[in-house]
Design an enzyme around this catalytic site. Structure first.
Site, mmCIF file in Angstrom:
data_model
loop_
_atom_site.group_PDB
_atom_site.id
_atom_site.type_symbol
_atom_site.label_atom_id
_atom_site.label_comp_id
_atom_site.label_asym_id
_atom_site.label_seq_id
_atom_site.Cartn_x
_atom_site.Cartn_y
_atom_site.Cartn_z
ATOM 1 C CE1 TYR A 44 -2.945 -3.124 0.523
ATOM 2 C CE2 TYR A 44 -3.298 -2.355 2.824
ATOM 3 C CZ TYR A 44 -3.566 -3.160 1.585
ATOM 4 O OH TYR A 44 -4.625 -4.354 1.959
ATOM 5 C CG HIS A 102 -0.565 -8.081 0.446
ATOM 6 N ND1 HIS A 102 -0.192 -7.008 0.338
ATOM 7 C CD2 HIS A 102 -1.803 -8.192 0.245
ATOM 8 C CE1 HIS A 102 -1.405 -6.390 0.123
ATOM 9 N NE2 HIS A 102 -2.282 -7.069 0.058
#
Length: 272
Positions: A44, A102
């Site tokens: 992110y 992730h």
């Protein structure tokens, strides 16, 4: 203890795709509303903003549940540990409450990254570890590969996508699910049923959607930049959906609206 199912942590504030001052302001607003669980990721590129905002709140560290996720590009022995140490530095903390992988690796061999994840736990860099976007078979394999409990599998979960197979598999192996894209990036608002159900409870369509996810036994990640929506997303513990309304919503899962596929993300596996 599984941090994702403590009462104060069932509702996490997700930070994707926020960056800069927009991220700082939204995180500050979420903390003021009452959020104590915050979800970020190396991918992110907002861990520093998350760390800045949470430090500025002066909330005691032990009250926070901070989750971050390791980028698949860092799944090698020479990068993994260093990337986690950088995440902690950016987040301005000594440990993360939950460290997740992730995505599964592109080659499908989940063992090396799981063992590196477990090493971070052993070193005290993470209080808990978890995964994201794992299939049922991957979850079955994961609990055999490492001994440390896996506290969550964070996946796309909303009432426009049938995830019964994944949820049953998660329950089978004892890995609770947590949601992302909880309102299907706004797609749920095209379906009038949620607002209609909400009228009976004095709640919005979004609140009905989020409550449905919680009652499915899945913890939440939600994001907004609007203070009124941040508050509304948090205020979903003061009502329960009836069995009739849960069943009505369940029918919409056959819509089959999936946001994240291999067309969008190269690491996406063949979904259940």
């Amino acid at each position: 203890m599984n941090v994702y199912f403590q009462k104060t942590h069932q509702r996490a504030f997700g930070t994707f795709p926020l960056t800069g001052d927009v991220a700082r302001d939204a995180i500050a607003a979420a903390a003021e509303v009452g959020y104590r669980a915050f979800d970020t990721a190396q991918m992110y590129e907002n861990e520093a903003e998350t760390g800045d905002s949470l430090a500025a709140t002066e909330i005691a560290r032990e009250e926070l549940c901070i989750t971050t996720k390791v980028h698949p590009d860092n799944f090698t022995p020479d990068k993994f540990l260093a990337s986690v140490e950088q995440s902690l530095k950016d987040l301005r903390i000594d440990y993360v409450d939950a460290l997740l992988l992730h995505w599964p690796p592109v080659d499908g061999d989940i063992a090396p990254s799981l063992r590196l994840l477990e090493e971070c736990y052993t070193r005290g860099l993470a209080r808990n570890i978890g995964v994201s976007n794992y299939t049922v078979q991957m979850m079955r394999d994961a609990v055999k590969i490492i001994d440390t409990p896996i506290v969550t599998n964070q996946v796309e979960f909303h009432p426009l996508l049938n995830q019964d197979v994944l949820l049953a598999g998660a329950n089978e192996v004892g890995i609770p699910l947590s949601s992302y894209s909880s309102v299907a990036r706004g797609e749920v608002f095209k379906h009038p049923e949620f607002a209609e159900i909400g009228e009976g409870y004095g709640k919005s369509a979004a609140q009905v959607v989020l409550r449905w996810i919680l009652q499915k036994g899945v913890s939440l990640n939600t994001m907004s930049t609007k203070p009124e929506n941040i508050r509304a997303n948090f205020e979903i513990k003061d009502f329960s959906l009836s069995n009739v309304d849960m069943a009505r919503i369940e029918k919409l899962t056959h819509t089959g609206y999936r946001i994240v596929s291999s067309d969008l993300v190269p690491w996406a596996p063949e979904w259940d």
